[in-house]
Write a protein that holds these residues in place. Sequence first.
Motif, PDB file in Angstrom:
ATOM      1  N   CYS A  12      35.139  81.613  55.704  1.00  0.00           N
ATOM      2  CA  CYS A  12      35.989  80.481  56.066  1.00  0.00           C
ATOM      3  C   CYS A  12      36.043  79.474  54.923  1.00  0.00           C
ATOM      4  O   CYS A  12      37.117  78.980  54.564  1.00  0.00           O
ATOM      5  CB  CYS A  12      35.468  79.842  57.351  1.00  0.00           C
ATOM      6  SG  CYS A  12      36.578  78.626  58.065  1.00  0.00           S
ATOM      7  N   ALA A  38      44.085  79.256  59.103  1.00  0.00           N
ATOM      8  CA  ALA A  38      44.003  78.783  60.488  1.00  0.00           C
ATOM      9  C   ALA A  38      43.375  79.842  61.385  1.00  0.00           C
ATOM     10  O   ALA A  38      42.514  79.525  62.217  1.00  0.00           O
ATOM     11  CB  ALA A  38      45.392  78.409  60.994  1.00  0.00           C
ATOM     12  N   GLU A  39      43.772  81.091  61.207  1.00  0.00           N
ATOM     13  CA  GLU A  39      43.202  82.186  62.007  1.00  0.00           C
ATOM     14  C   GLU A  39      41.701  82.320  61.759  1.00  0.00           C
ATOM     15  O   GLU A  39      40.916  82.466  62.701  1.00  0.00           O
ATOM     16  CB  GLU A  39      43.888  83.504  61.671  1.00  0.00           C
ATOM     17  CG  GLU A  39      45.324  83.596  62.114  1.00  0.00           C
ATOM     18  CD  GLU A  39      45.995  84.871  61.618  1.00  0.00           C
ATOM     19  OE1 GLU A  39      45.291  85.851  61.294  1.00  0.00           O
ATOM     20  OE2 GLU A  39      47.235  84.880  61.551  1.00  0.00           O
ATOM     21  N   CYS A  41      39.610  80.050  60.515  1.00  0.00           N
ATOM     22  CA  CYS A  41      38.889  78.870  60.988  1.00  0.00           C
ATOM     23  C   CYS A  41      38.733  78.903  62.501  1.00  0.00           C
ATOM     24  O   CYS A  41      37.681  78.521  63.028  1.00  0.00           O
ATOM     25  CB  CYS A  41      39.603  77.594  60.557  1.00  0.00           C
ATOM     26  SG  CYS A  41      39.432  77.230  58.794  1.00  0.00           S
ATOM     27  N   GLU A  42      39.752  79.363  63.200  1.00  0.00           N
ATOM     28  CA  GLU A  42      39.666  79.470  64.651  1.00  0.00           C
ATOM     29  C   GLU A  42      38.581  80.465  65.048  1.00  0.00           C
ATOM     30  O   GLU A  42      37.776  80.206  65.945  1.00  0.00           O
ATOM     31  CB  GLU A  42      41.019  79.897  65.225  1.00  0.00           C
ATOM     32  CG  GLU A  42      41.147  79.713  66.699  1.00  0.00           C
ATOM     33  CD  GLU A  42      41.136  78.257  67.136  1.00  0.00           C
ATOM     34  OE1 GLU A  42      40.465  77.957  68.135  1.00  0.00           O
ATOM     35  OE2 GLU A  42      41.786  77.424  66.482  1.00  0.00           O
ATOM     36  N   SER A  43      38.547  81.603  64.371  1.00  0.00           N
ATOM     37  CA  SER A  43      37.517  82.614  64.645  1.00  0.00           C
ATOM     38  C   SER A  43      36.126  82.086  64.324  1.00  0.00           C
ATOM     39  O   SER A  43      35.174  82.302  65.085  1.00  0.00           O
ATOM     40  CB  SER A  43      37.775  83.877  63.818  1.00  0.00           C
ATOM     41  OG  SER A  43      38.978  84.486  64.205  1.00  0.00           O
ATOM     42  N   ALA A  46      35.012  79.644  66.952  1.00  0.00           N
ATOM     43  CA  ALA A  46      34.616  80.330  68.186  1.00  0.00           C
ATOM     44  C   ALA A  46      33.218  80.927  68.051  1.00  0.00           C
ATOM     45  O   ALA A  46      32.399  80.847  68.970  1.00  0.00           O
ATOM     46  CB  ALA A  46      35.630  81.411  68.535  1.00  0.00           C
ATOM     47  N   CYS A  63      35.662  73.504  62.155  1.00  0.00           N
ATOM     48  CA  CYS A  63      36.525  74.675  62.007  1.00  0.00           C
ATOM     49  C   CYS A  63      37.776  74.555  62.877  1.00  0.00           C
ATOM     50  O   CYS A  63      38.875  74.882  62.439  1.00  0.00           O
ATOM     51  CB  CYS A  63      35.772  75.954  62.363  1.00  0.00           C
ATOM     52  SG  CYS A  63      34.568  76.446  61.114  1.00  0.00           S
ATOM     53  N   ARG A  64      37.611  74.084  64.096  1.00  0.00           N
ATOM     54  CA  ARG A  64      38.769  73.910  64.986  1.00  0.00           C
ATOM     55  C   ARG A  64      39.735  72.870  64.430  1.00  0.00           C
ATOM     56  O   ARG A  64      40.954  73.046  64.480  1.00  0.00           O
ATOM     57  CB  ARG A  64      38.301  73.542  66.384  1.00  0.00           C
ATOM     58  CG  ARG A  64      37.639  74.697  67.087  1.00  0.00           C
ATOM     59  CD  ARG A  64      37.227  74.337  68.516  1.00  0.00           C
ATOM     60  NE  ARG A  64      36.266  75.322  68.990  1.00  0.00           N
ATOM     61  CZ  ARG A  64      35.008  75.060  69.304  1.00  0.00           C
ATOM     62  NH1 ARG A  64      34.541  73.825  69.218  1.00  0.00           N
ATOM     63  NH2 ARG A  64      34.208  76.016  69.717  1.00  0.00           N
ATOM     64  N   ALA A  67      41.560  74.409  61.508  1.00  0.00           N
ATOM     65  CA  ALA A  67      42.581  75.346  61.986  1.00  0.00           C
ATOM     66  C   ALA A  67      43.833  74.586  62.410  1.00  0.00           C
ATOM     67  O   ALA A  67      44.968  74.986  62.080  1.00  0.00           O
ATOM     68  CB  ALA A  67      42.046  76.185  63.147  1.00  0.00           C
ATOM     69  N   GLU A  68      43.639  73.489  63.103  1.00  0.00           N
ATOM     70  CA  GLU A  68      44.770  72.668  63.552  1.00  0.00           C
ATOM     71  C   GLU A  68      45.561  72.127  62.363  1.00  0.00           C
ATOM     72  O   GLU A  68      46.799  72.181  62.340  1.00  0.00           O
ATOM     73  CB  GLU A  68      44.237  71.520  64.401  1.00  0.00           C
ATOM     74  CG  GLU A  68      45.298  70.613  64.969  1.00  0.00           C
ATOM     75  CD  GLU A  68      44.690  69.490  65.796  1.00  0.00           C
ATOM     76  OE1 GLU A  68      45.210  68.362  65.709  1.00  0.00           O
ATOM     77  OE2 GLU A  68      43.700  69.715  66.503  1.00  0.00           O
ATOM     78  N   ARG A  71      47.512  74.900  60.590  1.00  0.00           N
ATOM     79  CA  ARG A  71      48.741  75.250  61.319  1.00  0.00           C
ATOM     80  C   ARG A  71      49.858  74.250  61.008  1.00  0.00           C
ATOM     81  O   ARG A  71      51.015  74.637  60.847  1.00  0.00           O
ATOM     82  CB  ARG A  71      48.481  75.300  62.813  1.00  0.00           C
ATOM     83  CG  ARG A  71      47.835  76.569  63.260  1.00  0.00           C
ATOM     84  CD  ARG A  71      47.827  76.670  64.794  1.00  0.00           C
ATOM     85  NE  ARG A  71      46.648  77.401  65.190  1.00  0.00           N
ATOM     86  CZ  ARG A  71      45.441  76.886  65.461  1.00  0.00           C
ATOM     87  NH1 ARG A  71      45.261  75.589  65.406  1.00  0.00           N
ATOM     88  NH2 ARG A  71      44.441  77.652  65.801  1.00  0.00           N
TER      89      ARG A  71
END
Length: 75
Positions: A12, A38-39, A41-43, A46, A63-64, A67-68, A71
């Motif tokens: 990441c 973004a993908e 960072c979302e992973s 999680a 990370c969330r 990701a935002e 995007r």
Amino acid sequence: MMAGCIRMDMECAAICYTAAQLMSLGSEKADSICRICAEMCESCGAECGKHQAEHCRQCAEACRHCAEECRKMAA
């Protein structure tokens, strides 16, 4: 137990650095990298969110948020 999480954190960080570099250069591919960022960072968020340690929770939140923002940059 944390090896996968640590690897994902490092991946990441690498893609975030790459996205920032391409944006600073005004690359026409920056939007594509930001979508991938973004993908990832979302992973990562999680995965980090699965752990109870405070630094993991902070990482998941960061990370969330990343990701935002990625995007938004890719839009």
